[in-house]
Design an enzyme around this catalytic site. Structure first.
Site, PDB file in Angstrom:
ATOM      1  N   GLY A 169     -35.354   0.754  -6.976  1.00 26.85           N
ATOM      2  CA  GLY A 169     -35.223  -0.341  -6.020  1.00 26.85           C
ATOM      3  C   GLY A 169     -34.236  -1.349  -6.537  1.00 26.85           C
ATOM      4  O   GLY A 169     -34.180  -1.600  -7.733  1.00 26.85           O
ATOM      5  N   HIS A 170     -33.399  -1.861  -5.652  1.00 26.78           N
ATOM      6  CA  HIS A 170     -32.593  -2.982  -6.089  1.00 26.78           C
ATOM      7  C   HIS A 170     -32.343  -3.970  -4.968  1.00 26.78           C
ATOM      8  O   HIS A 170     -32.441  -3.646  -3.795  1.00 26.78           O
ATOM      9  CB  HIS A 170     -31.294  -2.534  -6.773  1.00 26.78           C
ATOM     10  CG  HIS A 170     -30.493  -1.576  -5.976  1.00 26.78           C
ATOM     11  ND1 HIS A 170     -30.370  -0.260  -6.319  1.00 26.78           N
ATOM     12  CD2 HIS A 170     -29.773  -1.747  -4.853  1.00 26.78           C
ATOM     13  CE1 HIS A 170     -29.626   0.347  -5.429  1.00 26.78           C
ATOM     14  NE2 HIS A 170     -29.237  -0.528  -4.534  1.00 26.78           N
TER      15      HIS A 170
ATOM     16  N   ASP B  12     -33.705  -0.155 -14.574  1.00 27.26           N
ATOM     17  CA  ASP B  12     -33.607  -1.590 -14.262  1.00 27.26           C
ATOM     18  C   ASP B  12     -32.488  -2.280 -15.035  1.00 27.26           C
ATOM     19  O   ASP B  12     -32.580  -3.468 -15.353  1.00 27.26           O
ATOM     20  CB  ASP B  12     -34.935  -2.321 -14.554  1.00 27.26           C
ATOM     21  CG  ASP B  12     -36.100  -1.642 -13.883  1.00 27.26           C
ATOM     22  OD1 ASP B  12     -35.981  -1.316 -12.701  1.00 27.26           O
ATOM     23  OD2 ASP B  12     -37.134  -1.440 -14.554  1.00 27.26           O
TER      24      ASP B  12
ATOM     25  N   GLN C  90     -33.116   4.998 -12.088  1.00 27.78           N
ATOM     26  CA  GLN C  90     -33.821   4.999 -13.389  1.00 27.78           C
ATOM     27  C   GLN C  90     -32.803   5.003 -14.546  1.00 27.78           C
ATOM     28  O   GLN C  90     -31.715   4.490 -14.358  1.00 27.78           O
ATOM     29  CB  GLN C  90     -34.792   6.193 -13.488  1.00 27.78           C
ATOM     30  CG  GLN C  90     -36.004   6.085 -12.572  1.00 27.78           C
ATOM     31  CD  GLN C  90     -35.754   6.612 -11.185  1.00 27.78           C
ATOM     32  OE1 GLN C  90     -35.162   7.647 -10.998  1.00 27.78           O
ATOM     33  NE2 GLN C  90     -36.208   5.897 -10.163  1.00 27.78           N
TER      34      GLN C  90
ATOM     35  N   LYS D 197     -27.827  -1.501 -12.380  1.00 27.39           N
ATOM     36  CA  LYS D 197     -26.839  -0.535 -11.862  1.00 27.39           C
ATOM     37  C   LYS D 197     -26.368  -0.912 -10.472  1.00 27.39           C
ATOM     38  O   LYS D 197     -25.212  -0.682 -10.101  1.00 27.39           O
ATOM     39  CB  LYS D 197     -27.462   0.875 -11.801  1.00 27.39           C
ATOM     40  CG  LYS D 197     -27.819   1.442 -13.143  1.00 27.39           C
ATOM     41  CD  LYS D 197     -28.530   2.766 -13.011  1.00 27.39           C
ATOM     42  CE  LYS D 197     -29.929   2.680 -12.438  1.00 27.39           C
ATOM     43  NZ  LYS D 197     -30.905   2.001 -13.265  1.00 27.39           N
TER      44      LYS D 197
HETATM   45  P1  IMP Z   1     -42.439   7.735 -11.548  1.00 30.53           P
HETATM   46  O1  IMP Z   1     -40.961   7.849 -11.473  1.00 30.53           O
HETATM   47  O2  IMP Z   1     -43.023   6.892 -10.454  1.00 30.53           O
HETATM   48  O3  IMP Z   1     -43.123   9.067 -11.669  1.00 30.53           O
HETATM   49  O4  IMP Z   1     -42.796   6.947 -12.902  1.00 30.53           O
HETATM   50  C1  IMP Z   1     -42.574   7.522 -14.189  1.00 30.53           C
HETATM   51  C2  IMP Z   1     -42.091   6.469 -15.183  1.00 30.53           C
HETATM   52  O5  IMP Z   1     -40.787   6.045 -14.807  1.00 30.53           O
HETATM   53  C3  IMP Z   1     -42.937   5.203 -15.212  1.00 30.53           C
HETATM   54  O6  IMP Z   1     -42.939   4.696 -16.538  1.00 30.53           O
HETATM   55  C4  IMP Z   1     -42.204   4.245 -14.309  1.00 30.53           C
HETATM   56  O7  IMP Z   1     -42.458   2.897 -14.616  1.00 30.53           O
HETATM   57  C5  IMP Z   1     -40.760   4.632 -14.635  1.00 30.53           C
HETATM   58  N1  IMP Z   1     -39.819   4.327 -13.540  1.00 30.53           N
HETATM   59  C6  IMP Z   1     -39.642   5.020 -12.396  1.00 30.53           C
HETATM   60  N2  IMP Z   1     -38.676   4.464 -11.648  1.00 30.53           N
HETATM   61  C7  IMP Z   1     -38.215   3.404 -12.335  1.00 30.53           C
HETATM   62  C8  IMP Z   1     -37.189   2.457 -12.101  1.00 30.53           C
HETATM   63  O8  IMP Z   1     -36.479   2.474 -11.088  1.00 30.53           O
HETATM   64  N3  IMP Z   1     -37.028   1.512 -13.076  1.00 30.53           N
HETATM   65  C9  IMP Z   1     -37.756   1.491 -14.212  1.00 30.53           C
HETATM   66  N4  IMP Z   1     -38.715   2.358 -14.473  1.00 30.53           N
HETATM   67  C10 IMP Z   1     -38.950   3.320 -13.556  1.00 30.53           C
END
Ligand code: IMP
Length: 435
Positions: free
Chosen positions: A40-41, A13, A223, A16
């Site tokens: 997501g953006h 977040d 991420q 990017k």
């Molecule tokens: P997952 O990717 O859904 O398996 O989540 C694993 C961890 O990554 C969790 O703490 C989520 O909140 C974090 N996470 C996954 N995608 C994002 C993102 O795009 N932005 C911020 N945190 C993310």
């Protein structure tokens, strides 16, 4: 050439999408190489808001080739929704190409994600519950369903059967769910296949062609470095590799194709989900930053945890990605906060001073951030377009970040608008020209 990778230098977040959007305008191809619809953006174009979770935001530029690479995990229902959204608004998605080797998120992956978190209880990771982890697990276990499987009904059915069988026990709470029926699932995914077939391609070849003929490719990371499966704060991480090195594997290019690596970091830090966060502000100031920065997830709507800028973590990200440039976003959010703290080292629970990000999770969990206090700035900076327009304290803040992170700040975000940026120095403009 060139190949430019954009990665998150914190916990995701970081903004990017904005840098990608700026560079994508002049690039030939934009490619995503990992993650899925956990990302997501939001892009605002001519007053219209667009939200993307899978399709690279470059799709809004007519005729741009936008690739979903082999390293991405695709929920085809979500992809088709995004395609429909574009069609309804009269935007041609003809430039989209989807890797035949990308893996598909299946209904049982989403259910396993939810069930896994429930089983962990207090120890939960705080995933986005989009099925990302279970899908990558099946990929590694060689039980995954790939985009190319959608094109052959017999193979698809066989593969789903093989993947579903070992999950029946774990999925007992969902046993009667209609989407888990083998026949219904196969039919549903075949329908998705018909819809996406025109976009399926040998995307690694498309990238080869672009790079080999001197084109510009933007590798759009999702991420952030601290959420990296190998290098992040495991187990509180995502299940892919958001670091720059993964761009090669997840898109199908060689390391020599990468010319620049841009890291994106907020002027402070946020994190969603559980896990260590040494500079977290669990107080009124944290709440103020959350409010002022609009720190709520695009994907799940969850509130983000907020804290001071962490230069120990940022240096770690610089090293793991060998960053060539840094974009600092949301500097405007810090206006009016005085003084500004920045973490320059940690103190372990045993009193040791740590200049480097600790490799042992137990040490990180017990680490306390040690701060340098910098003077804040009062003035709103949303209208600044040149570095000279910024208050002296804001410039000093950026210099401090550059020096301690070991990488030049080349772009600064001063507001949500596309034009609310400051390009720093000749180098940054050169990247923009090349792109
Ligand atoms: P997952 O990717 O859904 O398996 O989540 C694993 C961890 O990554 C969790 O703490 C989520 O909140 C974090 N996470 C996954 N995608 C994002 C993102 O795009 N932005 C911020 N945190 C993310």
């Amino acid at each position: 050439m060139p190949g430019i990778v954009i990665v998150g230098a914190q916990w995701g977040d970081e903004g990017k999408g904005k840098l990608t959007d700026l560079l994508a305008e002049r690039a030939d191809v934009v490619v995503r190489f990992q993650g899925g619809n956990n990302a997501g953006h939001t892009i605002v174009r001519d007053g219209e808001e667009f939200k993307f979770h899978l399709i690279p935001s470059g799709i809004l530029y007519p005729g741009k080739t936008c690739v979903i690479g082999n390293g991405v995990v695709i929920d085809p229902g979500v992809l088709i929704e995004e395609l429909e959204g574009l069609r309804r608004r009269g935007i041609d998605a003809g430039g989209l190409r989807i890797s035949a080797n990308a893996h598909l998120i299946m209904p049982y992956h989403v259910m396993l994600d939810t069930a896994g978190e429930a089983r962990l209880g207090k120890l939960e990771i705080g995933t986005t519950k989009r099925g990302i982890g279970p899908c990558y697990a099946d990929k590694a276990a060689r039980l995954g369903i790939r985009v190319q499987d959608l094109l052959d009904a017999k193979i698809l059915r066989k593969k789903i059967m093989a993947a579903l069988e070992p999950k029946q026990k774990m999925l007992r709470p969902f046993a009667k769910h209609p989407r888990l029926d083998l026949h219904a699932m196969t039919e549903e995914y075949l329908r998705y296949g018909h819809r996406v077939e025109p976009f399926i391609a040998d995307t690694a070849h498309i990238l080869w062609d672009a790079l080999d003929t001197g084109g510009t490719v933007i590798f759009e990371g999702a991420q952030g470095t601290l959420l990296d499966l190998d290098h992040g704060t495991y187990p509180f991480v995502t299940s892919s590799n958001p670091v720059a090195g993964a761009a090669c594997v997840g898109a199908g290019v060689g390391p020599a194709d990468i010319d620049e690596v841009w890291g994106v970091a907020k002027a402070y830090t946020t994190r969603v989900g559980a896990g260590p966060f040494p500079t977290e502000l669990d107080d009124e100031l944290g709440a103020y930053i959350r409010e002022r920065g609009g720190e709520r997830g695009t994907t799940t709507g969850r509130e983000r945890r907020c804290g001071w800028l962490d230069l120990v973590a940022l240096r770690y990200a610089m090293r793991l990605n060998r960053l060539s440039a840094l974009a600092v976003t949301k500097l405007d959010v810090l206006a009016g906060i005085d003084p500004l703290n920045v973490a320059v080292r940690y103190r372990s629970s045993e009193g040791a001073l740590l200049d480097e990000f600790p490799y042992h999770q137990s040490v990180l969990h017990g680490a306390e951030a040690q701060y340098e206090e910098l003077p804040g700035f009062e003035a709103e900076i949303g209208d600044c377009r040149r570095v000279a327009d910024l208050p002296r304290e804001a410039r000093d803040y950026l210099d401090f970040v550059s020096e301690h992170a070991g990488v030049p700040v080349r772009l600064v975000g001063v507001g949500p608008g596309r034009e609310q940026v400051i390009w720093m120095g000749e180098d940054a403009r050169a990247t923009l020209r090349a792109a």
